[in-house]
Design a protein around this motif. Structure first.
Motif, mmCIF file in Angstrom:
data_model
loop_
_atom_site.group_PDB
_atom_site.id
_atom_site.type_symbol
_atom_site.label_atom_id
_atom_site.label_comp_id
_atom_site.label_asym_id
_atom_site.label_seq_id
_atom_site.Cartn_x
_atom_site.Cartn_y
_atom_site.Cartn_z
ATOM 1 N N GLY A 484 0.733 -1.499 -0.088
ATOM 2 C CA GLY A 484 -0.025 0.077 -0.230
ATOM 3 C C GLY A 484 0.811 0.813 0.058
ATOM 4 N N ASP A 485 1.911 0.789 0.418
ATOM 5 C CA ASP A 485 2.819 2.660 0.382
ATOM 6 C C ASP A 485 4.188 2.465 -0.206
ATOM 7 O OD1 ASP A 485 4.528 4.869 0.913
ATOM 8 O OD2 ASP A 485 3.139 5.410 3.048
ATOM 9 N N PRO A 486 4.354 1.997 -1.293
ATOM 10 C CA PRO A 486 5.844 1.432 -1.469
ATOM 11 C C PRO A 486 6.885 2.526 -0.689
ATOM 12 C CG PRO A 486 4.592 2.166 -3.217
ATOM 13 C CD PRO A 486 3.417 2.076 -2.334
ATOM 14 N N LYS A 487 6.682 3.823 -0.931
ATOM 15 C CA LYS A 487 7.681 5.123 -0.738
ATOM 16 C C LYS A 487 7.911 4.553 0.776
ATOM 17 C CE LYS A 487 6.767 8.039 -4.512
ATOM 18 N NZ LYS A 487 6.760 9.312 -4.392
ATOM 19 N N ALA A 488 7.274 4.612 1.527
ATOM 20 C CA ALA A 488 7.607 4.212 2.946
ATOM 21 C C ALA A 488 8.248 2.540 3.628
ATOM 22 C CB ALA A 488 6.558 4.073 3.687
ATOM 23 N N LEU A 489 7.685 1.926 2.774
ATOM 24 C CA LEU A 489 8.582 0.318 2.710
ATOM 25 C C LEU A 489 10.132 0.437 2.179
ATOM 26 C CD1 LEU A 489 8.731 -2.272 3.613
ATOM 27 C CD2 LEU A 489 7.565 -3.109 1.184
ATOM 28 N N ALA A 490 10.787 1.074 0.977
ATOM 29 C CA ALA A 490 11.307 1.654 0.527
ATOM 30 C C ALA A 490 12.210 2.607 1.685
ATOM 31 C CB ALA A 490 11.422 2.391 -0.776
ATOM 32 N N ALA A 491 11.960 3.641 2.031
ATOM 33 C CA ALA A 491 12.720 3.766 2.896
ATOM 34 C C ALA A 491 13.222 3.191 4.122
ATOM 35 C CB ALA A 491 11.385 5.162 3.383
ATOM 36 N N PHE A 492 12.080 2.367 4.770
ATOM 37 C CA PHE A 492 12.444 1.095 5.608
ATOM 38 C C PHE A 492 13.498 0.536 5.558
ATOM 39 C CE2 PHE A 492 12.314 -2.700 7.405
ATOM 40 C CZ PHE A 492 12.629 -2.610 8.604
ATOM 41 N N VAL A 493 13.756 -0.169 4.496
ATOM 42 C CA VAL A 493 14.669 -0.590 3.671
ATOM 43 C C VAL A 493 16.071 -0.421 3.283
ATOM 44 C CG1 VAL A 493 14.925 -2.562 1.539
ATOM 45 C CG2 VAL A 493 12.638 -3.053 2.736
ATOM 46 N N LEU A 494 16.075 0.724 3.084
ATOM 47 C CA LEU A 494 16.869 1.331 2.637
ATOM 48 C C LEU A 494 17.973 2.586 3.882
ATOM 49 C CD1 LEU A 494 16.217 2.130 -0.684
ATOM 50 C CD2 LEU A 494 17.656 0.727 -0.163
ATOM 51 N N ALA A 495 17.120 2.474 4.775
ATOM 52 C CA ALA A 495 17.296 3.399 5.849
ATOM 53 C C ALA A 495 18.764 3.144 6.213
ATOM 54 C CB ALA A 495 16.758 2.743 7.161
ATOM 55 N N GLY A 496 19.251 3.947 5.804
ATOM 56 C CA GLY A 496 20.793 4.605 6.763
ATOM 57 C C GLY A 496 21.710 3.834 5.400
ATOM 58 N N ASP A 497 21.260 4.519 4.137
ATOM 59 C CA ASP A 497 22.249 4.470 3.097
ATOM 60 C C ASP A 497 22.552 5.656 2.811
ATOM 61 O OD1 ASP A 497 23.644 3.750 0.214
ATOM 62 O OD2 ASP A 497 22.352 2.042 -0.088
ATOM 63 N N PRO A 498 23.543 6.265 2.619
ATOM 64 C CA PRO A 498 23.612 8.080 2.715
ATOM 65 C C PRO A 498 23.428 7.682 1.008
ATOM 66 C CG PRO A 498 26.174 6.805 3.469
ATOM 67 C CD PRO A 498 25.077 5.511 3.243
ATOM 68 N N ASP A 499 23.668 6.585 -0.131
ATOM 69 C CA ASP A 499 23.723 6.602 -1.590
ATOM 70 C C ASP A 499 22.501 7.029 -1.734
ATOM 71 O OD1 ASP A 499 26.970 6.622 -1.180
ATOM 72 O OD2 ASP A 499 26.969 4.990 -1.746
ATOM 73 N N TRP A 500 21.668 6.851 -1.393
ATOM 74 C CA TRP A 500 20.114 6.728 -1.678
ATOM 75 C C TRP A 500 19.065 6.995 -0.514
ATOM 76 C CZ3 TRP A 500 18.439 6.151 -6.498
ATOM 77 C CH2 TRP A 500 19.669 5.154 -7.520
ATOM 78 N N PRO A 501 18.957 8.207 -1.095
ATOM 79 C CA PRO A 501 18.656 9.448 -0.003
ATOM 80 C C PRO A 501 16.600 9.576 -0.343
ATOM 81 C CG PRO A 501 19.767 10.589 -0.406
ATOM 82 C CD PRO A 501 20.229 9.103 -0.897
ATOM 83 N N ALA A 502 16.217 9.577 0.541
ATOM 84 C CA ALA A 502 14.169 10.081 -0.565
ATOM 85 C C ALA A 502 14.521 10.806 -1.732
ATOM 86 C CB ALA A 502 13.725 10.609 0.387
ATOM 87 N N GLU A 503 15.012 12.119 -1.674
ATOM 88 C CA GLU A 503 15.553 13.239 -3.041
ATOM 89 C C GLU A 503 15.965 12.437 -3.901
ATOM 90 O OE1 GLU A 503 16.952 12.842 0.346
ATOM 91 O OE2 GLU A 503 14.965 14.018 1.641
ATOM 92 N N LYS A 504 16.724 11.126 -3.621
ATOM 93 C CA LYS A 504 17.535 10.828 -5.092
ATOM 94 C C LYS A 504 16.921 9.564 -5.832
ATOM 95 C CE LYS A 504 21.592 8.227 -6.924
ATOM 96 N NZ LYS A 504 22.919 7.796 -6.161
ATOM 97 N N ARG A 505 15.676 8.697 -4.844
ATOM 98 C CA ARG A 505 14.949 8.226 -5.040
ATOM 99 C C ARG A 505 14.076 8.346 -6.060
ATOM 100 N NH1 ARG A 505 15.564 5.875 0.427
ATOM 101 N NH2 ARG A 505 13.468 6.892 0.610
ATOM 102 N N GLN A 506 13.470 9.530 -5.459
ATOM 103 C CA GLN A 506 12.610 10.129 -6.602
ATOM 104 C C GLN A 506 12.901 10.726 -7.148
ATOM 105 O OE1 GLN A 506 8.863 10.950 -5.428
ATOM 106 N NE2 GLN A 506 8.487 11.494 -6.805
ATOM 107 N N GLN A 507 14.135 11.299 -7.131
ATOM 108 C CA GLN A 507 14.791 11.517 -8.566
ATOM 109 C C GLN A 507 14.983 10.863 -9.644
ATOM 110 O OE1 GLN A 507 18.242 13.487 -8.001
ATOM 111 N NE2 GLN A 507 17.953 14.914 -7.275
#
Length: 572
Positions: A484-507
């Motif tokens: 239901g909320d893939p962006k929130a799940l991605a934030a959890f899965v990729l938490a702590g990865d400085p190479d893939w912050p939310a802004e970069k994923r959105q781009q």
């Protein structure tokens, strides 16, 4: 062991060992002039055990036992009795072990499957007489050991192999060493406590155990009162109806209403609170309206709920003790995904799961990567079953949905104009063509795909069909889990990865550029099937058995000759 006992033991085992080694048979010794069995029992109880285990009978006192396991167990002990003293009497540890066998029902198991009744009867008859003609110490010894080891194994790893129930139960229960378990339980100061410690460590096991006891008490008291269908199609607050009185009694019996049940036939605010609590506990739409679904759920017998709890206690034994410090749990019948960190739920969202014909499998894996703007290649089975009928009606369907059709599955295959293909002539040969959907608003996987290695080719993913998340029953997919909320799940899965912050994923998402992001710390994921559990607030939750897995499991256990409660109403 005395020299005489060693001689008798070797003599007793020689035919078996010789046959196993392929040696020629020898003439049997002369018939002794004394009662050999009595002599062995008196001189060397260990020899009596060995002589009994040499026999090919797989029953003891008429009860089936695991004879190969018992042979291995006692061979490692030098055939020394575990529970009996030198005079043939049962040690205190044996009596405590019997008490544990008798209490197996508290864990959703059955005392009779572990010889509790025959052991108790033999113990009473046996008393201290080591030479009773009605029973033998060896029988008592073997029944106790077989029962204890079976109970210990079943309590932690389950009574049946998951794959023997269904091919889509790809779960590996904890490995159990029967010999080590038997020795550990026997060596414990309290064998009953040692057996209890083997119960699944998942958080709600103790809650389900208490719930099972309460449900059995309700059954013993006569069960829950039935609720008749109201005169109107739906019973709503403010209405008067004869069914209201029975509704009050039913909700009071299951603890969804407190206080004395009123004799009023008015559907008042207090009753509405009880109805909404019941609906929430059973995964129904929480609207306070008593319609067909709510009445049907109210009238599920308490015996069926007992069976449901037993089935869920059984499935819990298949999973690891530690689900992971950071993990994702999908409960298929609840249509819900939770992301958990350090025991705390940090994400909670709705999901869509497989239909009854394309069931979402049950297994544990890890989320290894996240694909932004994924493409989707249609599996051959879906191309034949789902897409061919659509193309026969509308040859332009694939082009409208952003698909590219390739002449084959080979690398470098040429793209084709799907609108010019004679799909009727292609027919079931559609499987020879590769159908790939490009990223975009129509892509079946939405904007994100979460890869979880498994043998079923299923995964977690986004979906463009967001409207279906508003429905109560959400079994619409072809086996994969739509989140239901893939962006929130991605934030959890990729938490702590400085190479893939939310802004970069959105781009990347905005550019519709496909990118696979490796998860640096793979996150455990568990696809579960829980139709009964106790939640964080201590409330017993039930969900509809959408795939009929509860009955499937209990029937498989019964086919092994083990005792299980039965589900009387067909659901799923």
């Amino acid at each position: 062991m005395t020299p005489l006992a060693r001689l008798i033991l070797a003599f007793a085992l020689a035919p078996v060992w010789g046959a196993a080694a392929g040696t020629l048979p020898v003439d049997p010794p002369a018939t002794p002039t004394v009662d050999a069995a009595a002599t062995i029992r008196v001189i060397a109880p260990d020899v009596a055990l060995a002589r009994r285990l040499v026999e090919e009978r797989r029953t003891v006192a008429g009860r089936p036992v695991d004879l190969p396991m018992l042979r291995r167990f006692y061979a490692q002990r030098g055939f020394r009795p575990l529970w009996l003293g030198d005079d043939g009497s049962v040690r205190d540890a044996g009596r405590k072990a019997l008490a544990a066998l008798q209490a197996a029902g508290l864990d959703g198991l059955a005392a009779d499957d572990y010889h509790a009744g025959p052991i108790a009867r033999r113990l009473d008859a046996h008393s201290l007489d080591a030479h009773s003609d009605e029973t033998t110490p060896v029988e008592l010894e073997l029944l106790l050991t077989d029962g204890v080891i079976a109970l210990a194994t079943h309590r932690r790893a389950g009574r049946i192999a998951p794959r023997s129930v269904s091919v889509d139960f790809a779960v590996t229960p904890p490995a159990m060493d029967p010999v080590a378990i038997g020795n550990a339980v026997a060596a414990a100061a309290d064998p009953a406590a040692a057996l209890e410690a083997l119960a699944p460590p998942q958080g709600d096991h103790a809650g389900l155990k208490a719930a099972l006891a309460a449900l059995r008490a309700a059954d013993a008291a006569g069960g829950w009162p039935r609720v008749p269908a109201p005169r109107a199609a739906k019973l709503e607050p403010g209405m008067r109806d004869p069914a209201v009185r029975a509704l009050r009694q039913r909700l009071a019996a299951s603890g969804d209403m407190t206080g004395a049940a009123s004799a009023s036939d008015l559907y008042d605010a207090t009753l509405r609170q009880g109805v909404e609590r019941f609906q929430a506990r059973h995964g129904l739409e929480v609207d306070g309206i008593v319609g067909t679904s709510t009445v049907a759920t109210l009238n599920v017998p308490v015996t069926d709920r007992i069976a449901q709890v037993v089935a869920n206690m059984e499935r819990a034994r298949w999973f690891p003790a530690d689900l992971g410090e950071r993990h994702v749990a999908v409960n298929v019948p609840d249509y819900r995904l939770q992301a958990v960190e350090n025991g705390r739920v940090v994400q909670d969202m709705r999901v869509i799961v497989g239909t009854k014909l394309r069931r979402t499998p049950i297994f544990s894996s890890t989320i290894t990567s996240v694909v932004l703007n994924p493409t989707w290649t249609v599996p051959v089975s879906l191309a034949r079953e789902d897409y061919l009928p659509k193309l026969l009606k509308n040859p332009g369907y694939l082009a409208e949905k952003g698909f590219t059709v390739y002449s084959s599955w080979a690398a470098g295959a040429a793209p084709l104009d799907s609108r010019r293909i004679n799909w009727k002539a292609v027919g079931t040969g559609i499987g020879r063509l590769k159908l790939r959907q490009d990223p975009g608003p129509e892509n079946a996987l939405g904007q994100m795909k979460f890869n979880i290695p498994n043998g079923f080719d299923v995964y977690l993913h986004d979906t463009p069909g967001r409207e279906k998340f508003g429905q109560t029953v959400r079994a619409f997919s072809s086996g994969c889990v739509r989140v239901g909320d893939p962006k929130a799940l991605a934030a959890f899965v990729l938490a702590g990865d400085p190479d893939w912050p939310a802004e970069k994923r959105q781009q990347y998402l905005d550019r519709r550029e496909t990118k696979t992001v490796t998860v640096r710390r793979p996150v455990a994921v568990h696809l579960l099937y829980k139709t009964a559990w106790v939640d964080e607030a201590g409330l017993l939750q039930f969900r509809d058995d959408v795939y009929g897995r509860d009955s499937e499991l209990l029937e498989a256990i019964a086919r092994r000759g083990l005792s299980v409660p039965r589900i009387t109403l067909a659901r799923g």
